[in-house]
Write an enzyme that holds these catalytic residues in place. Structure first.
Site, mmCIF file in Angstrom:
data_model
loop_
_atom_site.group_PDB
_atom_site.id
_atom_site.type_symbol
_atom_site.label_atom_id
_atom_site.label_comp_id
_atom_site.label_asym_id
_atom_site.label_seq_id
_atom_site.Cartn_x
_atom_site.Cartn_y
_atom_site.Cartn_z
ATOM 1 N N GLY A 39 3.384 27.030 -47.859
ATOM 2 C CA GLY A 39 3.139 25.825 -47.054
ATOM 3 C C GLY A 39 1.631 25.737 -46.894
ATOM 4 N N ASN A 43 -0.745 28.529 -45.118
ATOM 5 C CA ASN A 43 -1.687 29.242 -45.995
ATOM 6 C C ASN A 43 -3.119 29.112 -45.478
ATOM 7 O OD1 ASN A 43 0.458 29.826 -47.685
ATOM 8 N ND2 ASN A 43 -0.022 28.234 -49.180
ATOM 9 N N GLY A 215 -15.681 25.139 -59.728
ATOM 10 C CA GLY A 215 -16.255 25.240 -58.386
ATOM 11 C C GLY A 215 -16.008 23.973 -57.593
ATOM 12 N N ASP A 242 -5.941 26.482 -50.800
ATOM 13 C CA ASP A 242 -5.760 26.724 -49.357
ATOM 14 C C ASP A 242 -6.754 27.777 -48.869
ATOM 15 O OD1 ASP A 242 -3.652 24.918 -49.365
ATOM 16 O OD2 ASP A 242 -2.195 26.479 -49.875
HETATM 17 O O1 RIB Z 1 -1.032 25.170 -51.913
HETATM 18 C C1 RIB Z 1 -0.002 26.036 -52.278
HETATM 19 C C2 RIB Z 1 1.218 25.748 -51.490
HETATM 20 O O2 RIB Z 1 1.684 24.476 -51.828
HETATM 21 C C3 RIB Z 1 2.358 26.681 -51.765
HETATM 22 O O3 RIB Z 1 2.338 27.830 -50.959
HETATM 23 C C4 RIB Z 1 3.574 25.823 -51.537
HETATM 24 O O4 RIB Z 1 4.207 26.094 -50.337
HETATM 25 C C5 RIB Z 1 3.058 24.391 -51.593
HETATM 26 O O5 RIB Z 1 3.229 23.753 -50.420
#
Ligand code: RIB
Length: 298
Positions: A39, A43, A215, A242
């Protein structure tokens, strides 16, 4: 200590590793299956927390074992989950990931994440008001994001918006964010008619475009600045974006100039891709400090 508030999604990632991608109507054999925490909201919260930030997250899970484990995982990463909703109306969110040659294809089922409505968030206006920095992504309802963007703009609360996965939003709303961090594909959705340079010039020191292994680039008001990624052998790129966002937010809160906060994000992302699963390779501050490239003063 300053607080980062993440308002966003939390999920379980169901990951299939395969050497062959099925065509429509075809069945192929995979190599392995695993579940991991994911998620984009969770993350990014974990990424920032592992780098030492005080992080609170507002999220929503189902009343199921996945939801329990999601909140336990956040807690064990020192993320405050006291404002999480637990609902019997929906199952916990999930993401269905095919990992092929180290790269991923993802289908997200938001489920309980969709119950992070404006009405739910309004209950926590005071929490939002007390935040030093807010992070948003696109795995909760659009109206909720728009409400948070307006709220933060009105109260002058710094806000990082990671517009992933891609969906349309007006340039006027984007202009109200402090930073927004699309990748190149998301830029296509946001500004289909503009070149990257035109968009960068429209949002100086605000729009940061992540360009995978190259980058990230932004416009400082005078020139475009490309902050190069750190070359590394990728095991799994899931969660690299993330990690970048969480680390960038920490860098900004630590008072780094934008280019340096991006460099911190790039360094953290280079660690992230070396581990399996979105959160598997996310570094702690101690991990980052083992790198000769960690020249930041904090
Ligand atoms: O950005 C990666 C995430 O996108 C994954 O962990 C998955 O849950 C999706 O939402």
């Amino acid at each position: 200590m300053k607080t980062i508030l993440v308002i966003g999604s939390s999920s379980t990632d169901f990951i299939v590793t395969t050497k062959q991608l099925p065509a429509s109507g075809e069945t192929v054999f995979g190599e392995a299956f695993a579940t991991r925490f994911g998620g984009k909201g969770a993350n990014q919260a974990v990424a920032a927390s592992r780098l030492g930030a005080k992080v609170t997250m507002i999220g929503s899970v189902g009343a199921d074992s996945f939801g329990e484990k999601i909140t336990e995982n956040l807690l064990s990463n020192q993320v405050d989950v006291q404002y999480f909703k637990q609902t019997a109306q929906q199952s916990s969110g999930s993401a269905h990931i095919t990992l092929y040659k180290g790269d991923n294809r993802i289908v997200v089922v938001p489920a309980a994440n969709d119950l992070l409505t404006v009405a739910y968030l309004k209950q926590y206006s005071s929490v939002l008001n007390a935040a030093d920095f807010v992070i948003l992504q696109n795995e909760i309802p659009q109206e909720s994001n728009l409400w948070v963007i307006d709220f933060c703009a009105e109260k002058a609360i710094p806000l990082l918006y990671n517009p992933a996965p891609a969906r349309k939003i007006s340039a006027a709303s984007l202009a109200k964010t402090t930073y927004f961090t699309p990748n190149e594909q998301e830029m296509q959705q946001l500004f289909p008619k503009n070149s990257l340079s035109e968009s960068l010039r429209q949002f100086p020191n605000q729009l940061i475009i992540t360009i995978g292994q190259k980058g990230a680039i932004f416009f400082d008001g005078e020139k475009e600045i490309m902050v190069p990624a750190f070359a590394t052998e990728a095991v799994d790129t899931t969660g690299a974006g993330d990690t970048f966002n969480g680390a960038f937010a920490v860098g900004i809160l630590q008072g780094l100039p934008i280019a340096e906060a991006i460099r911190l994000g790039n360094l953290a992302a280079s660690f992230s891709v070396q581990g399996f699963g979105a959160q598997g390779g996310m570094p702690t501050l101690a991990d980052l400090k083992t790198s000769a490239d960690f020249t930041f003063k904090f």
